[in-house]
Design a protein around this motif. Sequence first.
Motif, PDB file in Angstrom:
ATOM      1  N   ILE A  10       0.199  -4.240  12.292  1.00 55.82           N
ATOM      2  CA  ILE A  10       1.434  -3.762  11.665  1.00 55.82           C
ATOM      3  C   ILE A  10       1.416  -2.246  11.519  1.00 55.82           C
ATOM      4  O   ILE A  10       2.414  -1.558  11.788  1.00 55.82           O
ATOM      5  N   ASP A  11       0.260  -1.687  11.101  1.00 54.34           N
ATOM      6  CA  ASP A  11       0.199  -0.236  10.942  1.00 54.34           C
ATOM      7  C   ASP A  11       0.373   0.477  12.280  1.00 54.34           C
ATOM      8  O   ASP A  11       1.039   1.520  12.368  1.00 54.34           O
ATOM      9  N   VAL A  12      -0.185  -0.110  13.346  1.00 55.90           N
ATOM     10  CA  VAL A  12      -0.022   0.477  14.677  1.00 55.90           C
ATOM     11  C   VAL A  12       1.445   0.396  15.105  1.00 55.90           C
ATOM     12  O   VAL A  12       2.006   1.353  15.655  1.00 55.90           O
ATOM     13  N   CYS A  72       8.196  -4.601   7.884  1.00 56.24           N
ATOM     14  CA  CYS A  72       6.849  -4.020   7.911  1.00 56.24           C
ATOM     15  C   CYS A  72       6.760  -2.768   7.050  1.00 56.24           C
ATOM     16  O   CYS A  72       5.784  -2.567   6.320  1.00 56.24           O
ATOM     17  N   VAL A  73       7.768  -1.911   7.138  1.00 63.42           N
ATOM     18  CA  VAL A  73       7.773  -0.693   6.324  1.00 63.42           C
ATOM     19  C   VAL A  73       7.750  -1.050   4.849  1.00 63.42           C
ATOM     20  O   VAL A  73       7.016  -0.443   4.048  1.00 63.42           O
ATOM     21  N   ARG A  74       8.548  -2.051   4.469  1.00 66.98           N
ATOM     22  CA  ARG A  74       8.587  -2.466   3.071  1.00 66.98           C
ATOM     23  C   ARG A  74       7.247  -3.037   2.623  1.00 66.98           C
ATOM     24  O   ARG A  74       6.755  -2.743   1.522  1.00 66.98           O
ATOM     25  N   VAL A  75       6.620  -3.847   3.479  1.00 70.54           N
ATOM     26  CA  VAL A  75       5.319  -4.438   3.151  1.00 70.54           C
ATOM     27  C   VAL A  75       4.274  -3.348   2.965  1.00 70.54           C
ATOM     28  O   VAL A  75       3.497  -3.362   2.001  1.00 70.54           O
ATOM     29  N   LEU A  76       4.223  -2.379   3.877  1.00 71.55           N
ATOM     30  CA  LEU A  76       3.244  -1.306   3.772  1.00 71.55           C
ATOM     31  C   LEU A  76       3.496  -0.437   2.543  1.00 71.55           C
ATOM     32  O   LEU A  76       2.551   0.024   1.896  1.00 71.55           O
ATOM     33  N   ASP A  77       4.774  -0.226   2.211  1.00 72.92           N
ATOM     34  CA  ASP A  77       5.094   0.525   0.993  1.00 72.92           C
ATOM     35  C   ASP A  77       4.592  -0.209  -0.239  1.00 72.92           C
ATOM     36  O   ASP A  77       4.048   0.402  -1.170  1.00 72.92           O
ATOM     37  N   ASP A  78       4.788  -1.545  -0.260  1.00 75.46           N
ATOM     38  CA  ASP A  78       4.330  -2.332  -1.400  1.00 75.46           C
ATOM     39  C   ASP A  78       2.811  -2.303  -1.518  1.00 75.46           C
ATOM     40  O   ASP A  78       2.259  -2.211  -2.622  1.00 75.46           O
ATOM     41  N   ILE A  79       2.121  -2.399  -0.380  1.00 77.67           N
ATOM     42  CA  ILE A  79       0.658  -2.337  -0.397  1.00 77.67           C
ATOM     43  C   ILE A  79       0.193  -0.978  -0.908  1.00 77.67           C
ATOM     44  O   ILE A  79      -0.730  -0.884  -1.732  1.00 77.67           O
ATOM     45  N   GLU A  80       0.853   0.087  -0.440  1.00 78.54           N
ATOM     46  CA  GLU A  80       0.487   1.437  -0.886  1.00 78.54           C
ATOM     47  C   GLU A  80       0.691   1.588  -2.388  1.00 78.54           C
ATOM     48  O   GLU A  80      -0.143   2.159  -3.100  1.00 78.54           O
ATOM     49  N   SER A  81       1.827   1.035  -2.886  1.00 82.44           N
ATOM     50  CA  SER A  81       2.096   1.127  -4.321  1.00 82.44           C
ATOM     51  C   SER A  81       1.044   0.361  -5.116  1.00 82.44           C
ATOM     52  O   SER A  81       0.565   0.831  -6.155  1.00 82.44           O
ATOM     53  N   ALA A  82       0.698  -0.845  -4.639  1.00 82.64           N
ATOM     54  CA  ALA A  82      -0.301  -1.652  -5.330  1.00 82.64           C
ATOM     55  C   ALA A  82      -1.660  -0.958  -5.335  1.00 82.64           C
ATOM     56  O   ALA A  82      -2.369  -0.954  -6.344  1.00 82.64           O
ATOM     57  N   GLU A  83      -2.024  -0.361  -4.209  1.00 80.84           N
ATOM     58  CA  GLU A  83      -3.301   0.347  -4.134  1.00 80.84           C
ATOM     59  C   GLU A  83      -3.316   1.553  -5.076  1.00 80.84           C
ATOM     60  O   GLU A  83      -4.334   1.849  -5.707  1.00 80.84           O
ATOM     61  N   ARG A  84      -2.177   2.226  -5.162  1.00 75.10           N
ATOM     62  CA  ARG A  84      -2.097   3.387  -6.044  1.00 75.10           C
ATOM     63  C   ARG A  84      -2.250   2.966  -7.505  1.00 75.10           C
ATOM     64  O   ARG A  84      -2.922   3.623  -8.291  1.00 75.10           O
ATOM     65  N   VAL A  85      -1.639   1.832  -7.858  1.00 73.37           N
ATOM     66  CA  VAL A  85      -1.763   1.324  -9.224  1.00 73.37           C
ATOM     67  C   VAL A  85      -3.214   0.999  -9.544  1.00 73.37           C
ATOM     68  O   VAL A  85      -3.754   1.350 -10.600  1.00 73.37           O
ATOM     69  N   LEU A  86      -3.894   0.315  -8.605  1.00 72.52           N
ATOM     70  CA  LEU A  86      -5.282  -0.062  -8.835  1.00 72.52           C
ATOM     71  C   LEU A  86      -6.193   1.159  -8.860  1.00 72.52           C
ATOM     72  O   LEU A  86      -7.117   1.243  -9.677  1.00 72.52           O
ATOM     73  N   ALA A  87      -5.946   2.100  -7.962  1.00 73.84           N
ATOM     74  CA  ALA A  87      -6.809   3.271  -7.874  1.00 73.84           C
ATOM     75  C   ALA A  87      -6.693   4.144  -9.119  1.00 73.84           C
ATOM     76  O   ALA A  87      -7.681   4.705  -9.594  1.00 73.84           O
TER      77      ALA A  87
END
Length: 302
Positions: A10-12, A72-87
């Motif tokens: 998906i990222d590719v 895909c863009v929405r999924v990656l944005d959600d993953i990025e947001s979740a990672e930012r929250v955890l980090a």
Amino acid sequence: MHSSERLKGIDVFVTTVAAGSFTGAADRLNLTASAVGKSIARLEARLATRLFERTTRKLQLTDAGAAFHRVCVRVLDDIESAERVLAEDATEPSGRLRIDLPATFGRRQVMGWLMDFAVAHPAVQPHISFTDRFVDVVDDGIDVAVRIGGPDLWPANLGHRFLGHERLVLCAAPGYLERRGTPRTLADLPQHDAITYGRADGTSSPWLIATPGGLTERRAVDGRVVVGNAEAQLDAVIAGLGVAQMATWLAGDALRAGALVPILAVQDIDGLPLHLVWPLGKQLLPKVDGLLKHLAKHLRIR
């Protein structure tokens, strides 16, 4: 297929769309163009769908590819947001917050509370849309929506919170009632001019009438004036053009000021329900959780 398998490539794919070519994507991802091409080919094989139209001049998304790219863009944005929250172990709302509101109700009843939230949380970037048409909260990437009306059974991927029903009243301007008389019973209403809310398809919203048995009847009304905007409908009633059934959140100020007069008080009745709606996958994001709590505390139909 395991859920992790679905994320492969998906990222590719998203990077390739952004770069416009396999070579450009390869440069951004520190891969070879061949590796990028093979990754896209594996993704297309797994989906059994062609994502790109390949020509000698450019790489262009197919219709299916464009639809898949939005997801895909929405999924990656959600993953990025979740990672930012955890980090960051974040508790303070921050980042872009997409909010969709009913046009008139949103401007009159919700915007003030949204501005209070934005002032209290300066790291939040509200993106607010106003529409009375159906918006798919998930597909359109909305974080929080306010809905007047809605399905009896909400989709499983949406969270929703009921905040009450709008209250409907029959009303008219004092000048109109002086000219035409005040209706005393439902049987008097057909003798009066009606101002109704009209849709783009040419139909008008029916009035909701309380029956003696305690039920609610939807009654079609032949409006003398049909208006496709709630605030314009209110203006027409205040101008003395006829009788209307309106929500108190819209007509309340005019009723309190005496610019409108309620009639047939026994016909005051509950109208459409008010809900907060949000994608369940975003509920734990501080910006979404914070706004939901703020609106649930303050927002009511009055």
